[in-house]
Design an enzyme around this catalytic site. Structure first.
Site, PDB file in Angstrom:
ATOM      1  N   ASP A 141      -8.193   4.287  18.250  1.00 50.57           N
ATOM      2  CA  ASP A 141      -9.079   4.250  17.092  1.00 50.57           C
ATOM      3  C   ASP A 141      -8.912   5.552  16.315  1.00 50.57           C
ATOM      4  O   ASP A 141      -9.042   6.646  16.879  1.00 50.57           O
ATOM      5  CB  ASP A 141     -10.524   4.089  17.575  1.00 50.57           C
ATOM      6  CG  ASP A 141     -11.521   3.921  16.429  1.00 50.57           C
ATOM      7  OD1 ASP A 141     -11.272   4.442  15.324  1.00 50.57           O
ATOM      8  OD2 ASP A 141     -12.553   3.275  16.637  1.00 50.57           O
ATOM      9  N   ASP A 145      -5.666   5.621   5.179  1.00 52.84           N
ATOM     10  CA  ASP A 145      -6.067   4.551   4.258  1.00 52.84           C
ATOM     11  C   ASP A 145      -6.885   3.506   5.017  1.00 52.84           C
ATOM     12  O   ASP A 145      -6.640   2.308   4.912  1.00 52.84           O
ATOM     13  CB  ASP A 145      -4.826   3.910   3.620  1.00 52.84           C
ATOM     14  CG  ASP A 145      -5.176   2.957   2.479  1.00 52.84           C
ATOM     15  OD1 ASP A 145      -6.243   3.130   1.861  1.00 52.84           O
ATOM     16  OD2 ASP A 145      -4.388   2.028   2.214  1.00 52.84           O
ATOM     17  N   CYS A 198      -1.320   0.938  10.740  1.00 52.41           N
ATOM     18  CA  CYS A 198      -0.784  -0.425  10.760  1.00 52.41           C
ATOM     19  C   CYS A 198      -0.873  -1.101   9.377  1.00 52.41           C
ATOM     20  O   CYS A 198      -1.884  -0.978   8.694  1.00 52.41           O
ATOM     21  CB  CYS A 198      -1.573  -1.230  11.794  1.00 52.41           C
ATOM     22  SG  CYS A 198      -1.261  -3.003  11.767  1.00 52.41           S
ATOM     23  N   PRO A 199       0.198  -1.786   8.936  1.00 53.27           N
ATOM     24  CA  PRO A 199       1.511  -1.993   9.582  1.00 53.27           C
ATOM     25  C   PRO A 199       2.536  -0.901   9.278  1.00 53.27           C
ATOM     26  O   PRO A 199       3.670  -0.991   9.710  1.00 53.27           O
ATOM     27  CB  PRO A 199       1.964  -3.327   8.992  1.00 53.27           C
ATOM     28  CG  PRO A 199       1.424  -3.295   7.592  1.00 53.27           C
ATOM     29  CD  PRO A 199       0.074  -2.598   7.691  1.00 53.27           C
ATOM     30  N   GLY A 200       2.132   0.110   8.474  1.00 54.39           N
ATOM     31  CA  GLY A 200       3.039   1.247   8.273  1.00 54.39           C
ATOM     32  C   GLY A 200       3.410   1.556   6.849  1.00 54.39           C
ATOM     33  O   GLY A 200       4.391   2.268   6.605  1.00 54.39           O
ATOM     34  N   GLY A 201       2.645   1.053   5.876  1.00 59.14           N
ATOM     35  CA  GLY A 201       2.972   1.315   4.471  1.00 59.14           C
ATOM     36  C   GLY A 201       2.996   2.794   4.144  1.00 59.14           C
ATOM     37  O   GLY A 201       3.895   3.269   3.422  1.00 59.14           O
ATOM     38  N   LYS A 208     -12.981   4.105  -0.147  1.00 57.51           N
ATOM     39  CA  LYS A 208     -13.317   2.789  -0.675  1.00 57.51           C
ATOM     40  C   LYS A 208     -14.663   2.895  -1.394  1.00 57.51           C
ATOM     41  O   LYS A 208     -15.640   3.409  -0.838  1.00 57.51           O
ATOM     42  CB  LYS A 208     -13.391   1.757   0.454  1.00 57.51           C
ATOM     43  CG  LYS A 208     -12.189   1.765   1.388  1.00 57.51           C
ATOM     44  CD  LYS A 208     -10.876   1.528   0.671  1.00 57.51           C
ATOM     45  CE  LYS A 208      -9.698   1.611   1.648  1.00 57.51           C
ATOM     46  NZ  LYS A 208      -8.405   1.415   0.997  1.00 57.51           N
ATOM     47  N   ASP A 222      -3.196   3.601  15.382  1.00 62.03           N
ATOM     48  CA  ASP A 222      -3.788   2.312  15.019  1.00 62.03           C
ATOM     49  C   ASP A 222      -3.705   1.380  16.222  1.00 62.03           C
ATOM     50  O   ASP A 222      -2.701   1.365  16.935  1.00 62.03           O
ATOM     51  CB  ASP A 222      -3.060   1.679  13.833  1.00 62.03           C
ATOM     52  CG  ASP A 222      -3.927   0.653  13.099  1.00 62.03           C
ATOM     53  OD1 ASP A 222      -4.418  -0.281  13.747  1.00 62.03           O
ATOM     54  OD2 ASP A 222      -4.111   0.807  11.871  1.00 62.03           O
ATOM     55  N   SER A 275       0.825  -1.215   0.000  1.00 61.14           N
ATOM     56  CA  SER A 275       0.000   0.000   0.000  1.00 61.14           C
ATOM     57  C   SER A 275       0.853   1.256   0.000  1.00 61.14           C
ATOM     58  O   SER A 275       0.368   2.345  -0.305  1.00 61.14           O
ATOM     59  CB  SER A 275      -0.935   0.015   1.208  1.00 61.14           C
ATOM     60  OG  SER A 275      -0.207   0.212   2.409  1.00 61.14           O
TER      61      SER A 275
END
Length: 368
Positions: free
Chosen positions: A260, A277, A221-224, A306, A240, A188
């Site tokens: 959150d 994202d 998460c996970p940090g892209g 989305k 996150d 991502s």
């Protein structure tokens, strides 16, 4: 040439057609869209002969969400003779363009068209030579002159046309291809990298993507996406409940708060960037982004929406209109653009940049 061809992501032809029909009508240009499912392109045929050129000149390409490229084309050239494909193509554009700046021989971005790519590469050199002999192309490439496009939809069938270099995608097939960095936590990361290229002019990177800036990544998460900010030497607050990649935490540039993203409230006065994202309903994400901008918690934001299964263009258009309306109601003057990027899938990426206050013509103090 009274048609416009628009390249798009395979499977989003209806959205691309709805968008060009809507945008053209607002210019008082009327016609009809020809759509073939999963073809990777759309044709919009204008009723008036000069209107296709008007669209190419006057409709800002960057305002289009679903189009990767926009070109003016003539009739489909069919059954090109294998022994001489060059002559019919040159003849189609002979009296239309002189001293063009570049030639691109392209195909739709579909699995079916991939086998045509090698053929297009071989054809490019003799085509370029012939076009230069006829003065369709200049002797040297010129980024300020119109681009000549030859768009093959099958081995013996193509559209020939042009785009204006100040109002098109500068990339072959309208695709900015990027290499995935092996140390990034997820693929991502390419979405945000492409967004920076698409939405921020290269000569403004040093100012708007500067080392030492502060940024927040909601749903990190996970940090892209955090990875892209860290690579630019920014200080990042990653929000996150899930874990972040240890390699990012080891940089010392990331503060990870297990919260959150929809409930987190920023207390920083230094934060410039907001990126997001998160997988959630697009209207909910857009409302959250608007809260951040209205509250002055960021200066620029990039986030993904989305898409629903149906009426995707209508949904995105309505969300962007509501965003713009709410920002103006709160005295925030902002620039909003959206694009379905090459590295996006069932989503579009939105960029918002705050400028001056819309109230009284005074500078918004939160911009300091």
């Amino acid at each position: 040439m009274n048609k416009v061809a628009l390249y798009c992501r395979q499977g989003f032809e209806k959205e691309c057609a709805a968008e060009i029909t809507d945008k053209a009508a607002k210019m008082e240009i009327f016609g009809f869209a020809r759509v073939k499912d999963n073809s990777g392109y759309v044709l919009f045929e204008c009723y008036q002969p000069d209107d296709a050129d008007r669209i190419a000149k006057e409709l800002p390409f960057r305002s289009l969400i679903f189009a990767r490229q926009l070109i003016v084309v003539g009739e489909l050239l069919k059954d090109l003779p294998p022994e001489d494909r060059v002559s019919p193509i040159v003849g189609m554009v002979q009296n239309v363009i002189t001293n063009g700046g570049e030639l691109r021989v392209e195909v739709p971005d579909t699995n079916e068209s991939k086998e045509l790519t090698k053929f297009c590469r071989k054809l490019t050199v003799p085509l370029r030579t012939a076009m230069r002999e006829r003065r369709i192309l200049g002797k040297r490439e010129n980024p300020l002159r119109p681009v000549v496009h030859v768009f093959f939809i099958a081995s013996g069938c193509c559209y020939v046309g042009y785009s204006y270099s100040n109002n098109n995608s500068p990339y072959y097939m309208g695709i900015h291809r990027l290499k995935f960095p092996s140390e990034a936590p997820s693929r991502s990361t390419l979405k945000l990298e492409e967004a920076f290229h698409v939405f921020i002019p290269a000569d403004e990177w040093e100012e708007r993507l500067a080392s030492g800036m502060y940024a927040t990544d909601l749903g990190a998460c996970p940090g892209g996406w955090t990875y892209q900010l860290v690579q630019r030497s920014m200080m990042v607050t990653a929000i996150d409940n899930g874990p972040m990649a240890p390699s990012l935490m080891e940089t010392g540039q990331v503060v990870h708060l297990r919260e959150d993203g929809f409930r987190y409230k920023s207390t920083s006065t230094k934060n410039y960037w907001l990126v997001c994202d998160m997988v959630e309903k697009p209207a909910k994400v857009a409302a959250l982004m608007c809260d951040w901008l209205v509250n002055g918690w960021c200066r620029e934001a990039i986030f993904n929406l989305k898409l629903p299964m149906k009426k995707r263009y209508e949904e995105v258009s309505n969300i962007l209109a509501r965003l713009d309306e709410r920002l103006k109601e709160n005295g925030v003057n902002a620039e909003i653009f959206a694009k379905q990027l090459y590295h996006d899938r069932e989503e579009v990426t939105v960029h918002i940049r705050r400028f001056w206050s819309a109230i009284g013509g005074r500078r918004d103090e939160r911009d300091h």
